[in-house]
Design a protein around this motif. Structure first.
Motif, PDB file in Angstrom:
ATOM      1  N   ILE A 138      66.078  60.257   4.741  1.00 34.36           N
ATOM      2  CA  ILE A 138      65.334  59.455   2.774  1.00 34.36           C
ATOM      3  C   ILE A 138      64.794  58.504   2.681  1.00 34.36           C
ATOM      4  O   ILE A 138      63.620  58.267   2.225  1.00 34.36           O
ATOM      5  N   VAL A 139      65.110  56.856   3.820  1.00 33.56           N
ATOM      6  CA  VAL A 139      63.889  56.342   4.397  1.00 33.56           C
ATOM      7  C   VAL A 139      62.316  56.782   4.527  1.00 33.56           C
ATOM      8  O   VAL A 139      61.511  56.239   3.855  1.00 33.56           O
ATOM      9  N   SER A 140      62.582  58.099   5.328  1.00 32.87           N
ATOM     10  CA  SER A 140      61.418  58.155   5.472  1.00 32.87           C
ATOM     11  C   SER A 140      60.329  59.226   4.466  1.00 32.87           C
ATOM     12  O   SER A 140      59.247  58.673   4.600  1.00 32.87           O
ATOM     13  N   GLN A 141      61.342  58.741   3.551  1.00 32.11           N
ATOM     14  CA  GLN A 141      60.134  59.305   2.427  1.00 32.11           C
ATOM     15  C   GLN A 141      60.076  58.419   1.284  1.00 32.11           C
ATOM     16  O   GLN A 141      59.210  58.620   0.829  1.00 32.11           O
ATOM     17  N   PHE A 151      70.386  56.365  -2.961  1.00 30.29           N
ATOM     18  CA  PHE A 151      71.149  57.283  -2.392  1.00 30.29           C
ATOM     19  C   PHE A 151      72.245  56.194  -1.209  1.00 30.29           C
ATOM     20  O   PHE A 151      72.963  57.494  -1.040  1.00 30.29           O
ATOM     21  N   HIS A 152      72.592  55.130  -1.420  1.00 29.35           N
ATOM     22  CA  HIS A 152      73.166  54.899  -0.432  1.00 29.35           C
ATOM     23  C   HIS A 152      75.193  54.721  -0.513  1.00 29.35           C
ATOM     24  O   HIS A 152      75.399  55.453  -0.072  1.00 29.35           O
ATOM     25  N   HIS A 153      75.415  53.882  -2.127  1.00 29.26           N
ATOM     26  CA  HIS A 153      76.623  54.523  -2.971  1.00 29.26           C
ATOM     27  C   HIS A 153      76.651  55.223  -3.382  1.00 29.26           C
ATOM     28  O   HIS A 153      78.095  56.099  -2.673  1.00 29.26           O
ATOM     29  N   ALA A 171      69.736  65.603   2.860  1.00 34.64           N
ATOM     30  CA  ALA A 171      69.023  65.083   2.823  1.00 34.64           C
ATOM     31  C   ALA A 171      68.080  66.061   2.005  1.00 34.64           C
ATOM     32  O   ALA A 171      67.576  66.108   1.053  1.00 34.64           O
ATOM     33  N   LYS A 172      67.595  66.684   2.728  1.00 33.74           N
ATOM     34  CA  LYS A 172      66.264  67.791   2.376  1.00 33.74           C
ATOM     35  C   LYS A 172      65.979  69.135   0.920  1.00 33.74           C
ATOM     36  O   LYS A 172      65.582  69.384   0.546  1.00 33.74           O
TER      37      LYS A 172
END
Length: 371
Positions: A138-141, A151-153, A171-172
């Motif tokens: 997710i961070v890479s996107q 997303f995290h929580h 994630a995908k």
């Protein structure tokens, strides 16, 4: 004709039972719950409002064959699913699109501006290449700021573990939109069965060759139902008596409340990606288009124990799954067993994928018998 046993009456089980019954086989369906339909089960509550007992389900597919197969058993109410995320009291379209960023940051984004913004966010974030887990992907996107916001929580609540423990495959499933399309799904075929999912599955099971037994646990009573073929849609590890260790499944706790309002929220589902104990709130009236002075809401709380809803994609679970699926392959080659559906294949299937898996496996079995 040889007797067939189908374990479970969700979409995978009902699809299997119907195809086998139409091929002329006598089919017995064992369902451990009090109702058919698996997690798709819906019904009218005391107020006459449609609710989905096991959380929100919307059918969507890009596969015309699967759509046409199910259309034999239902008419569809056209419905395109939209989700908003409650971020500090502000409702934002989700998945992230141009309007999400515009509302979040108070300025207008074009597709080019959004791409440039995300490139800068990603460049200022730390993650390995290639991404090793849910968080990294997710961070890479979208970068670390949007990851923390949306997303995290939410992910930690949903899965009961740090996102770093989850597979990239989870994630995908989450799209990213460089346009104003606020639909959660973009498949060409989307809808809710006009009379509900339960009625659709009831029609699938309504065949003279199908006999359904409710509140019947396969593991307690399998010896009473000898069969030439068993179609299993239950928990993969339980079938093999946990030979390679237990697989993780995630459960849910639903809290239903009816309020004296015609509509309570602007979209059927609102995600809560903050530190609230629930993950989302569903207002089912959006799905069914009912006119009623009241509306029923469902607060959804993830749980470690309870009926399994989700398979948990971690490295450890996927390694165990591979061992179990090796045993499945041996049994299926012998022709006496078929494993299909989310739990039995330990796959994060959507409804159309579960239907397609069952349809494909049953058709292959029938073809092999004729060969």
């Amino acid at each position: 004709m040889e007797k067939i046993l189908v374990v479970g009456s969700g979409l995978a089980g009902a699809t299997s039972a119907r195809c086998l019954a139409e091929a002329g086989f006598p089919v017995t369906v064992l369902e451990s719950r009090r109702h058919i339909g698996g997690n798709c089960f819906d019904f009218r509550d005391r107020e006459g409002l449609f609710v989905q007992l096991h959380g929100p389900h919307v059918f969507h597919t890009s596969d015309i064959e699967i759509w046409n197969f199910l259309t034999q058993y239902t008419e569809w109410r056209h419905y395109e699913h939209r989700v908003t995320a409650n971020v500090n009291g502000k409702l934002l379209p989700f998945p992230i699109n141009l309007d999400t960023l515009g509302l979040l940051y108070g300025k207008t984004f074009t597709p080019v501006a959004m791409a440039e913004f995300l490139r800068a966010e990603v460049a200022n974030s730390n993650f390995p290449s290639p991404p090793a887990n849910f968080r990294d992907f997710i961070v890479s996107q979208v970068g670390s700021r949007l990851y923390e916001t949306f997303f995290h929580h939410y992910t930690e609540k949903q899965w009961g573990k740090p996102p770093e423990k989850l597979s990239v495959e989870v994630a995908k499933r989450i799209p990213l939109r460089f346009n104003h399309d606020d639909r959660y799904f973009t498949d060409p075929y989307q809808g809710i069965p006009l009379k509900g999912f339960t009625e659709m599955i009831r029609r699938m099971l309504d065949h003279p060759n199908i006999d359904v037994h409710l509140e019947t646990d396969y593991f307690d009573q399998r010896e009473e139902y000898p069969a030439a073929l068993t179609v299993f849609t239950g928990e993969l590890d339980r079938f093999f008596n946990y030979r390679f260790g237990k697989l993780e499944y995630r459960s849910l706790k639903m809290d239903f409340v009816t309020v004296n309002k015609e509509r309570y929220q602007p979209t059927a589902v609102i995600n809560y990606p903050g530190e609230e104990p629930w993950t989302r709130v569903t207002e089912f009236k959006h799905f069914y288009g009912q006119e009623h002075p009241k509306t029923t809401l469902c607060h959804e709380y993830p749980a470690e124990k309870g009926h399994p809803y989700y398979v948990v994609y971690t490295r450890e679970n996927l390694a165990k799954r591979d061992l179990y699926m090796g045993e499945v392959s041996k049994l299926e080659k012998m022709g006496g067993y078929i494993f299909c559906g989310r739990l039995a294949e330990y796959r994060y299937f959507n409804m159309d994928q579960a239907t397609a898996s069952a349809l494909g496996k049953i058709r292959a079995w029938l073809k092999n018998r004729k060969a």
